[in-house]
Design a protein around this motif. Structure first.
Motif, PDB file in Angstrom:
ATOM      1  N   ILE A 112      -7.421  -4.008 -19.383  1.00 25.78           N
ATOM      2  CA  ILE A 112      -5.992  -3.702 -19.458  1.00 25.78           C
ATOM      3  C   ILE A 112      -5.704  -2.769 -18.294  1.00 25.78           C
ATOM      4  O   ILE A 112      -6.122  -1.603 -18.287  1.00 25.78           O
ATOM      5  CB  ILE A 112      -5.630  -3.045 -20.800  1.00 25.78           C
ATOM      6  CG1 ILE A 112      -5.874  -4.048 -21.945  1.00 25.78           C
ATOM      7  CG2 ILE A 112      -4.174  -2.591 -20.806  1.00 25.78           C
ATOM      8  CD1 ILE A 112      -5.646  -3.470 -23.329  1.00 25.78           C
ATOM      9  N   TYR A 113      -5.028  -3.280 -17.304  1.00 26.08           N
ATOM     10  CA  TYR A 113      -4.851  -2.547 -16.050  1.00 26.08           C
ATOM     11  C   TYR A 113      -3.511  -1.818 -16.054  1.00 26.08           C
ATOM     12  O   TYR A 113      -2.452  -2.418 -15.880  1.00 26.08           O
ATOM     13  CB  TYR A 113      -4.934  -3.504 -14.864  1.00 26.08           C
ATOM     14  CG  TYR A 113      -5.070  -2.784 -13.528  1.00 26.08           C
ATOM     15  CD1 TYR A 113      -6.318  -2.340 -13.087  1.00 26.08           C
ATOM     16  CD2 TYR A 113      -3.956  -2.524 -12.737  1.00 26.08           C
ATOM     17  CE1 TYR A 113      -6.451  -1.662 -11.886  1.00 26.08           C
ATOM     18  CE2 TYR A 113      -4.081  -1.857 -11.531  1.00 26.08           C
ATOM     19  CZ  TYR A 113      -5.329  -1.425 -11.111  1.00 26.08           C
ATOM     20  OH  TYR A 113      -5.458  -0.754  -9.919  1.00 26.08           O
ATOM     21  N   LEU A 114      -3.583  -0.498 -16.242  1.00 28.09           N
ATOM     22  CA  LEU A 114      -2.396   0.351 -16.264  1.00 28.09           C
ATOM     23  C   LEU A 114      -2.507   1.399 -15.158  1.00 28.09           C
ATOM     24  O   LEU A 114      -2.221   2.581 -15.361  1.00 28.09           O
ATOM     25  CB  LEU A 114      -2.266   1.041 -17.633  1.00 28.09           C
ATOM     26  CG  LEU A 114      -2.200   0.114 -18.854  1.00 28.09           C
ATOM     27  CD1 LEU A 114      -2.195   0.929 -20.138  1.00 28.09           C
ATOM     28  CD2 LEU A 114      -0.971  -0.789 -18.791  1.00 28.09           C
ATOM     29  N   ASN A 115      -2.903   0.943 -13.984  1.00 29.31           N
ATOM     30  CA  ASN A 115      -3.229   1.840 -12.879  1.00 29.31           C
ATOM     31  C   ASN A 115      -2.564   1.396 -11.579  1.00 29.31           C
ATOM     32  O   ASN A 115      -3.108   1.585 -10.490  1.00 29.31           O
ATOM     33  CB  ASN A 115      -4.742   1.894 -12.700  1.00 29.31           C
ATOM     34  CG  ASN A 115      -5.204   3.106 -11.929  1.00 29.31           C
ATOM     35  OD1 ASN A 115      -4.576   4.167 -11.985  1.00 29.31           O
ATOM     36  ND2 ASN A 115      -6.291   2.973 -11.202  1.00 29.31           N
ATOM     37  N   ASN A 116      -1.366   0.838 -11.685  1.00 32.25           N
ATOM     38  CA  ASN A 116      -0.713   0.251 -10.512  1.00 32.25           C
ATOM     39  C   ASN A 116      -0.202   1.282  -9.521  1.00 32.25           C
ATOM     40  O   ASN A 116       0.029   0.969  -8.356  1.00 32.25           O
ATOM     41  CB  ASN A 116       0.428  -0.649 -10.980  1.00 32.25           C
ATOM     42  CG  ASN A 116      -0.094  -1.854 -11.732  1.00 32.25           C
ATOM     43  OD1 ASN A 116      -0.474  -2.854 -11.160  1.00 32.25           O
ATOM     44  ND2 ASN A 116      -0.132  -1.759 -13.066  1.00 32.25           N
ATOM     45  N   ALA A 164      -2.434  -1.892  -6.380  1.00 34.15           N
ATOM     46  CA  ALA A 164      -2.195  -3.168  -7.055  1.00 34.15           C
ATOM     47  C   ALA A 164      -3.510  -3.911  -7.191  1.00 34.15           C
ATOM     48  O   ALA A 164      -4.308  -3.950  -6.247  1.00 34.15           O
ATOM     49  CB  ALA A 164      -1.213  -4.014  -6.259  1.00 34.15           C
ATOM     50  N   PRO A 165      -3.769  -4.520  -8.343  1.00 36.39           N
ATOM     51  CA  PRO A 165      -4.945  -5.386  -8.439  1.00 36.39           C
ATOM     52  C   PRO A 165      -4.711  -6.628  -7.577  1.00 36.39           C
ATOM     53  O   PRO A 165      -3.586  -7.124  -7.483  1.00 36.39           O
ATOM     54  CB  PRO A 165      -4.996  -5.742  -9.927  1.00 36.39           C
ATOM     55  CG  PRO A 165      -3.579  -5.632 -10.388  1.00 36.39           C
ATOM     56  CD  PRO A 165      -2.969  -4.524  -9.581  1.00 36.39           C
ATOM     57  N   LEU A 166      -5.739  -7.076  -6.922  1.00 31.41           N
ATOM     58  CA  LEU A 166      -5.599  -8.217  -6.024  1.00 31.41           C
ATOM     59  C   LEU A 166      -5.171  -9.453  -6.809  1.00 31.41           C
ATOM     60  O   LEU A 166      -5.792  -9.822  -7.805  1.00 31.41           O
ATOM     61  CB  LEU A 166      -6.925  -8.484  -5.305  1.00 31.41           C
ATOM     62  CG  LEU A 166      -6.909  -9.560  -4.224  1.00 31.41           C
ATOM     63  CD1 LEU A 166      -5.946  -9.194  -3.101  1.00 31.41           C
ATOM     64  CD2 LEU A 166      -8.319  -9.763  -3.663  1.00 31.41           C
ATOM     65  N   ASN A 167      -4.089 -10.088  -6.368  1.00 33.78           N
ATOM     66  CA  ASN A 167      -3.648 -11.318  -7.038  1.00 33.78           C
ATOM     67  C   ASN A 167      -4.188 -12.542  -6.302  1.00 33.78           C
ATOM     68  O   ASN A 167      -4.585 -12.466  -5.133  1.00 33.78           O
ATOM     69  CB  ASN A 167      -2.123 -11.356  -7.153  1.00 33.78           C
ATOM     70  CG  ASN A 167      -1.430 -11.435  -5.804  1.00 33.78           C
ATOM     71  OD1 ASN A 167      -1.400 -12.487  -5.182  1.00 33.78           O
ATOM     72  ND2 ASN A 167      -0.882 -10.314  -5.339  1.00 33.78           N
ATOM     73  N   LYS A 194       0.195  -0.820  -2.999  1.00 31.14           N
ATOM     74  CA  LYS A 194       0.612  -0.441  -4.345  1.00 31.14           C
ATOM     75  C   LYS A 194       1.567  -1.503  -4.919  1.00 31.14           C
ATOM     76  O   LYS A 194       1.185  -2.629  -5.165  1.00 31.14           O
ATOM     77  CB  LYS A 194       1.246   0.957  -4.322  1.00 31.14           C
ATOM     78  CG  LYS A 194       0.259   2.069  -3.942  1.00 31.14           C
ATOM     79  CD  LYS A 194       0.915   3.417  -3.987  1.00 31.14           C
ATOM     80  CE  LYS A 194      -0.025   4.518  -3.501  1.00 31.14           C
ATOM     81  NZ  LYS A 194      -1.110   4.817  -4.440  1.00 31.14           N
ATOM     82  N   TRP A 195       2.822  -1.163  -5.079  1.00 30.37           N
ATOM     83  CA  TRP A 195       3.781  -2.027  -5.771  1.00 30.37           C
ATOM     84  C   TRP A 195       4.221  -3.224  -4.942  1.00 30.37           C
ATOM     85  O   TRP A 195       4.854  -4.145  -5.466  1.00 30.37           O
ATOM     86  CB  TRP A 195       4.990  -1.218  -6.196  1.00 30.37           C
ATOM     87  CG  TRP A 195       4.628   0.013  -6.968  1.00 30.37           C
ATOM     88  CD1 TRP A 195       4.484   1.285  -6.477  1.00 30.37           C
ATOM     89  CD2 TRP A 195       4.315   0.098  -8.364  1.00 30.37           C
ATOM     90  NE1 TRP A 195       4.118   2.146  -7.481  1.00 30.37           N
ATOM     91  CE2 TRP A 195       4.010   1.452  -8.657  1.00 30.37           C
ATOM     92  CE3 TRP A 195       4.276  -0.833  -9.411  1.00 30.37           C
ATOM     93  CZ2 TRP A 195       3.661   1.894  -9.930  1.00 30.37           C
ATOM     94  CZ3 TRP A 195       3.943  -0.394 -10.679  1.00 30.37           C
ATOM     95  CH2 TRP A 195       3.644   0.947 -10.934  1.00 30.37           C
TER      96      TRP A 195
END
Length: 367
Positions: free
Chosen positions: A17-21, A25-28, A205-206
């Motif tokens: 559960i990635y709540l660290n944006n 950003a996690p790589l898409n 990041k975003w």
């Protein structure tokens, strides 16, 4: 695009559960695939095509406003802000206003100017970590050359009233400089509406890129006031033995950048556009409504300003009341594959548009 399709673009959602944006950003998969395609051209350079910088500038202008040529491609927020700080003509007695406890990228470049006799004035924060435009208005005078502020504060998630602050700066003839690292791609920003002269940000990041990507927006209104400090081959016309700088933000570009990363970043920017920043921001408030309500019910101390909805973002800071137990909670979350940040004495939670209510509920059950 529904939530299942969106989550399918982020492989991290299958693992944690990635709540660290707010960290990155996690790589898409769109950016990843574009990067692999680019790397293939490096293996076989016979079919390699040149990187088109205009593509990124155009996408940034669609997200943040302004014209494509008002954007320079940089490697980080700090490089953009540092370029501006060193490129302005300051004299002894000038002053610069920044809020207390800004991120180092929006403090160090200005603090260095104290060596030139420039005064740095720190606008006081309110008790709840918010900042009132009046705090800046109290400090500004005819010797103020720059008002610099983060569009979203990294250590509280607070969103200042940019248009009000920009108006105050311009009434005294000061430049309005904004650090967009924690804002671009998460909250709506219009550089023209908010009267922003300079906007610096990063891609990792975003805006769904990777480290090493960034931008510097400089409005055509003020571009002549700032001198390029590291002009490279992309800053001027290709004329031998003569420097003919571009008359827009391109003059701040230097030499070769990581084309593979910027090319891949274009997919992340297109995804932001496809979903829409307004929708992303609505989702941010929806997620944090749940988080705030849950934390308050459990009597945690919320550090982020939450009284005024217009000052909120996707970032919430809270703690347990003691550093020891806050660290224990952080470890518990990590052990249960809930990824957040331990920042100072607080836990920072920063969901994004791919997070679900179910994930937020799991997080709240754990705390």
């Amino acid at each position: 695009m529904n939530i299942e399709q969106i989550r399918a673009l982020f492989p991290v959602t299958k693992e944690v559960i990635y709540l660290n944006n707010a960290s990155q950003a996690p790589l898409n998969s769109l950016v990843y695939s574009r990067l692999q395609t680019h790397l293939q051209t490096e293996i076989n350079p016979l079919e390699k095509k040149g990187f088109n910088r205009v593509v990124i500038r155009d996408l940034l202008s669609k997200i943040l406003g302004g014209l494509p040529e008002e954007y320079a491609l940089t490697t980080s927020t700090g490089l953009g802000l540092g370029t501006v700080a060193q490129g302005l003509n300051f004299k002894k007695g000038d002053n610069i206003i920044i809020p207390e406890r800004e991120h180092w990228n929006n403090a160090f470049p200005w603090l260095q100017l104290e060596q030139k006799g420039v005064e740095i004035r720190f606008a006081k924060l309110n008790e709840d970590e918010s900042i009132d435009p009046k705090a800046i208005e109290k400090l500004i005078d005819s010797n103020t050359k720059v008002v610099a502020i983060a569009a979203v504060r990294y250590n509280s998630g607070f969103r200042p009233h940019l248009s009000a602050i920009g108006k105050i700066a311009h009434q005294k003839g000061a430049l309005f400089v904004v650090d967009a690292a924690q804002a671009a791609g998460m909250i709506p920003i219009d550089v023209e509406k908010y009267q922003i002269d300079v906007l610096a940000g990063c891609g990792f990041k975003w805006l769904l890129g990777m480290h090493g990507t960034g931008f510097l927006y400089v409005s055509n209104r003020v571009v002549k006031m700032i001198h390029p400090v590291l002009p490279g081959m992309y800053a001027a016309e290709r004329i031998h033995d003569k420097l003919s700088l571009f008359d827009d933000a391109r003059k701040f570009e230097t030499g070769t950048i990581a084309y593979s990363l910027f090319d891949a970043w274009s997919e992340g920017l297109q995804l932001v556009l496809a979903i829409g920043v307004e929708n992303i921001y609505d989702k941010a408030l929806e997620n944090t409504d749940l988080i705030i309500d849950g934390l308050l019910k459990k009597e945690y101390k919320i550090i982020s300003p939450i009284k005024k909805r217009e000052g909120r973002t996707a970032i919430i800071h809270f703690n347990t009341g003691s550093l020891e137990t806050t660290k224990m909670l952080y470890k518990k979350l990590k052990d249960h594959k809930v990824i957040v940040t331990l920042q100072g004495e607080n836990i920072r939670v920063s969901p994004n548009f791919f997070n679900t209510k179910e994930e937020i509920k799991i997080f709240l059950n754990l705390v």
